[in-house]
Design an enzyme around this catalytic site. Sequence first.
Site, PDB file in Angstrom:
ATOM      1  N   TYR A  86       0.807  -1.218   0.000  1.00  0.00           N
ATOM      2  CA  TYR A  86       0.000   0.000   0.000  1.00  0.00           C
ATOM      3  C   TYR A  86       0.845   1.274   0.000  1.00  0.00           C
ATOM      4  CZ  TYR A  86      -4.009  -2.994   1.100  1.00  0.00           C
ATOM      5  OH  TYR A  86      -4.994  -3.953   1.069  1.00  0.00           O
ATOM      6  N   LYS A  90       3.843 -15.326   2.271  1.00  0.00           N
ATOM      7  CA  LYS A  90       3.798 -16.093   1.029  1.00  0.00           C
ATOM      8  C   LYS A  90       5.243 -16.347   0.589  1.00  0.00           C
ATOM      9  CE  LYS A  90       1.510 -18.074  -2.341  1.00  0.00           C
ATOM     10  NZ  LYS A  90       0.888 -19.394  -2.111  1.00  0.00           N
ATOM     11  N   ASP A 107      -2.503 -18.228   1.616  1.00  0.00           N
ATOM     12  CA  ASP A 107      -3.624 -18.949   1.022  1.00  0.00           C
ATOM     13  C   ASP A 107      -4.103 -20.067   1.937  1.00  0.00           C
ATOM     14  OD1 ASP A 107      -1.142 -20.070   0.547  1.00  0.00           O
ATOM     15  OD2 ASP A 107      -1.573 -20.694  -1.506  1.00  0.00           O
ATOM     16  N   ASP A 126      -5.054  -6.974   5.763  1.00  0.00           N
ATOM     17  CA  ASP A 126      -6.279  -6.313   5.345  1.00  0.00           C
ATOM     18  C   ASP A 126      -7.325  -7.356   4.940  1.00  0.00           C
ATOM     19  OD1 ASP A 126      -8.153  -4.485   4.500  1.00  0.00           O
ATOM     20  OD2 ASP A 126      -6.965  -3.685   2.853  1.00  0.00           O
ATOM     21  N   ASP A 146     -10.769  -8.967   7.508  1.00  0.00           N
ATOM     22  CA  ASP A 146     -12.167  -8.888   7.072  1.00  0.00           C
ATOM     23  C   ASP A 146     -12.788 -10.277   6.995  1.00  0.00           C
ATOM     24  OD1 ASP A 146     -11.912  -6.195   6.915  1.00  0.00           O
ATOM     25  OD2 ASP A 146     -12.319  -6.010   4.785  1.00  0.00           O
TER      26      ASP A 146
END
Length: 357
Positions: free
Chosen positions: A141, A187, A219, A243, A247
């Site tokens: 970001y 990852k 994942d 992020d 959620d």
Amino acid sequence: MNDIKKIAVLKGDYIGPEIMAAGLAVLKAATDSQQFKYELIDLPFGGDGIDRAGDPLPQSTIDQAKQADAILLSAIGGPKWDQAPRRPEQGLLEIRAALNLFANIRPTKITDRQVDRSPLKKAYVTGTDFVIVRELTSGAYFGKPRELQAHQAIDTMYYNESEVVRIMHEGFKMAQKRRHHVTIVDKSNVLATSKFWRNIAKEIAPQYPDVMVDYYYVDAMTMAIMSKPTAFDVIITPNLFGDILSDEAAQITGSIGQIPSMSIGSEGPNLYEPIHGSAPDIAGKGIANPISMVNTVAMMLSESFGEKAIAEKIYRAVDAVIDQGDVTPDMGGDLSTEAVTQKMIMHIQSDETVTIS
């Protein structure tokens, strides 16, 4: 008398002001008979900042927020400002950087009253209580270069050593106060930044011999959060992955409209906000779920001001409305934002009477 605490209020956009009003009403009810005194400072920010001051993060907002004891932020953004030169979300990224809020803390806890409302089977979800510690001021970001052209685009995921080290220490220290278990999410089978992330985690872990550590690819973690959420305590993860995972984790509770979060730095005020968006589709209908903002207020009282007894009173009121089904439509009820808020205030006042007597 205690000093008067300064709370910067960034009221948000669309449903933001609606749930902020609910949170502040509960704050007033919970502190009316207490020694805790506060002053609210209304500051322009996000879409509201564009409308009032021509920018999603005016310099005056930064300056006054830095002087506050805590910052209370509601949901921002929405289609009204899609074509603005600087979108509301830019203000959110910039205030995190300006205040050096490098860690976002997002709890996911299922109380007994919430179990039946979770989309997961009761056997999976009972006892869920974990915290996601998300790096907040670096990664995809914030990395540069960042370009959007007609036929190609570039985003850069970047981390340096100090950024990873400080978020690791934050998560491990938190685990020492909880159940002594850290899960590192990355990852590292593909991304260089994740290999770097995992290498630093392995260097830091021995400094916390009382903390058990395990590692997940992001994942695999998306599946594990759904299939065995009780297996986790403190999850440390980069900005982008955090992020998404936070959620997803919020849905375990039955509604994203319940979850608070806290962003912290090395100095200065913490920033508190619900994790959900501004929900333009229901703005003005009076049905926005106020629980996330109310829980955010309680988290602020506990973590920034040490008012844990007042915070617990608010949490009990939240549990009571959920238990009695006095909730908004997103949680299966039929009450308005105002009605749910008043129900919580009623429980707080009743709790106060019991406490005093």
